[in-house]
Design an enzyme around this catalytic site. Structure first.
Site, short mmCIF file in Angstrom:
data_model
loop_
_atom_site.label_atom_id
_atom_site.label_comp_id
_atom_site.label_asym_id
_atom_site.label_seq_id
_atom_site.Cartn_x
_atom_site.Cartn_y
_atom_site.Cartn_z
N PRO A 135 38.90 42.15 36.23
CA PRO A 135 40.41 42.78 36.40
C PRO A 135 40.98 42.35 37.88
O PRO A 135 40.33 42.14 38.88
CB PRO A 135 40.41 44.29 36.51
N CYS A 136 42.12 41.93 37.46
CA CYS A 136 42.67 41.08 38.57
C CYS A 136 43.73 41.87 39.64
O CYS A 136 44.33 41.36 40.78
CB CYS A 136 43.45 40.00 38.16
N GLN A 137 44.08 43.21 39.35
CA GLN A 137 44.91 43.95 40.16
C GLN A 137 44.62 43.96 41.62
O GLN A 137 45.47 43.64 42.51
CB GLN A 137 45.00 45.42 39.64
N TYR A 139 43.35 41.53 43.34
CA TYR A 139 43.27 40.33 43.80
C TYR A 139 44.77 39.70 43.83
O TYR A 139 45.16 38.91 44.60
CB TYR A 139 42.42 39.12 43.01
#
Length: 528
Positions: A135-137, A139
């Site tokens: 999950p990228c939230q 970053y």
């Protein structure tokens, strides 16, 4: 190929990355990639993933009419209830592929997930592949800006920063021939304790077993960029972080989506030198635009928020009530004023707001290139799914009309806050401060679309349809088209959940190109 290439899909979301690999077809007509385990924790995305896994059970056979019936009716039963009765064997296989239910890496589901992955690859002597992106939230630039506003937030305590370690553990378990790891561009500048997250990830991926202190064989990998020319691999350390960024619009994807994608190849797999740009075959200066992928979808109108009755006449009356303000604001261009006038005049019949399924009464003109049409279309589809317009505040529809007309005559450029006259400005004290300069963004007809993100689920202002007569934000299907999901790809869950799934996904068409690169590397290694 001596055997199917088995895929473990991690943090799978609705399955965009897996779809691209699954749909890759060789020149001989075979489909070499087979997903054997998909891991996803969010319930609605998992339902979408399972439904697509069910669809894939019929590869090489006719997809049953029941699948299209499920998509085209307001089916009250869940896919589980519907297909476990009509196609029990295929539905059971799909459920096994998606581990029987939502599962979260890095949670109490750990043992079950790893046990299922081991089952999926046991007795398999052919190539193996791990794909996915944590999950990228934590970053993303937007996520990091949001985190700064959270009292007491520290990156060191945010578990999302370290979910890539779960990816490492799976790499250590599976020991794949190749892996593909995707994430947001913000990963390149993210830091924890002053240390670059991306630099650490690159280092750890070179030998996952060593990174997680495993007793298993220490398989070593080379990390290759896909969209930058490769040097002699003996000089691997010369790659810069930015070399791993892919600009999706340069490869036929109709949006400016810039992502970090790492291709990890076993050092002992490569028998020859790999040179050039791996995705060069698909690079093109001719960008695909929203009009090319959206023009043939049924026209819709938005609804009115907090307005009764919420019907066509109310919508048309509201459009008329704002027309004089919009017409005045467009005084800089007669062509723009004409567009606004025609938008109102064309509202003579109610196109409706759409819904789960919108029948096609006639074939609409398309601007798609033939190769792209082949990717999207399914001749068995007699309508469009996930195509429902949202409700908007009455005043916002006037701003949408102004913005779309403005963009149409200004080479796709959306108006800035300073371009809005007082009578069209939102009631926000900071509207003219510059912080909201691009609050309303048109996805212009002939300009590459903005990145489709999960934020589209909360705010349609940044995703305004280019057609002034429709006065609305994009539907889930339109966002899915921009993300290159095939038209028969159905998104489960409520509309908000569907938007989130689409926004978080990897464009399947881009994944399809990467699949060919991976297949070629494996095939060449087997030939030598």
């Amino acid at each position: 190929m001596t055997d199917t290439i088995r895929i473990i899909d991690l943090f799978a979301g609705p399955g965009g990355l897996g779809e691209g690999f699954s749909e890759y077809q060789t020149d001989t007509g075979s489909f070499p990639f087979k997903i054997v385990a998909s891991v996803e924790k969010e319930q609605s995305a998992h339902k979408t993933l399972t439904l697509r896994a069910f669809y894939r059970q019929f590869r090489g056979r006719k997809v049953p009419d029941a699948y299209y019936k499920y998509l085209s009716t307001n089916e009250k039963r869940s896919a589980e209830e519907f297909f476990s009765e009509k196609c029990p064997e295929e539905w059971a296989a799909a459920k096994q592929e998606t581990l029987g239910g939502p599962k979260a890496l890095g949670s109490e589901d750990h043992e079950e997930i790893f046990s299922e992955i081991e089952r999926a690859i046991e007795d398999h002597s052919g190539p193996k592949l791990v794909i996915g992106g944590p999950p990228c939230q934590a970053y993303s630039l937007v996520g990091r800006a949001r985190n700064k506003g959270i009292k007491g937030y520290t990156a060191e305590k945010d578990d999302r920063h370290f979910l890539y370690q779960e990816y490492l553990k799976v790499l250590d378990l599976v020991q794949p021939d190749i892996f593909v790891m995707e994430n947001v561009k913000g990963l390149l500048t993210a830091k924890v304790n002053g240390e670059s997250i991306f630099e650490k990830i690159r280092k750890d991926l070179l030998c996952p077993a060593r990174a997680v202190n495993s007793d298993r064989e220490q398989i070593e990998y080379e990390l290759l960029p896909l969209a930058s020319p490769l040097e002699d691999l003996g000089g691997l350390g010369h790659f810069q972080n930015k070399d791993f960024v892919i600009r999706a619009e340069d490869f036929g994807i109709p949006q400016a989506r810039h992502r970090v994608i790492l291709l990890g190849v076993r050092k002992n797999l490569r028998k020859g030198n790999i040179q050039g740009e791996l995705l060069a075959k698909w690079r093109s200066d001719a960008h695909i635009t929203p009009s090319q992928v959206l023009a043939d979808l049924p026209r819709l109108r938005s609804g009115l928020t907090r307005h009764k009755p919420n019907d066509f006449n109310s919508w048309r009356d509201n459009l008329y009530n704002g027309l004089s303000k919009v017409y005045s604001a467009l005084s800089f261009s007669q062509a723009a004023q004409d567009l606004a006038q025609r938008a109102y005049e064309s509202a003579s019949g109610d196109p409706g707001q759409g819904g789960r399924f919108v029948p096609l009464s006639r074939s609409l003109a398309t601007k798609m290139p033939g190769w792209l049409k082949d990717w999207y279309k399914d001749d068995a589809m007699v309508g469009v799914v996930n195509h429902e317009a949202r409700n908007h505040m009455p005043e916002d529809l006037h701003r949408y009309l102004f913005a779309s007309c403005h963009a149409s005559v200004n080479k796709g450029a959306s108006p800035r806050s300073a371009d809005y006259p007082e009578e069209l400005a939102p009631a926000h004290k900071n509207w003219k401060s510059g912080n909201f300069a691009d609050r309303f963004k048109v996805q212009a007809e002939n300009r590459v679309a903005s990145t489709v993100t999960s934020h589209i689920s909360k705010d349609g202002h940044y995703f305004i349809h280019y057609d002034p007569s429709q006065c609305r934000s994009l539907t889930v299907r339109e966002a899915a088209r921009i993300q290159t999901f095939p038209d028969n790809y159905f998104f489960e869950g409520n509309r908000t959940q569907q938007y989130v799934q689409v926004g978080n996904a990897v464009p399947p068409l881009l994944a399809n190109y990467i699949a060919e690169v991976v297949h070629d590397i494996i095939q060449e290694s087997e030939a030598l």
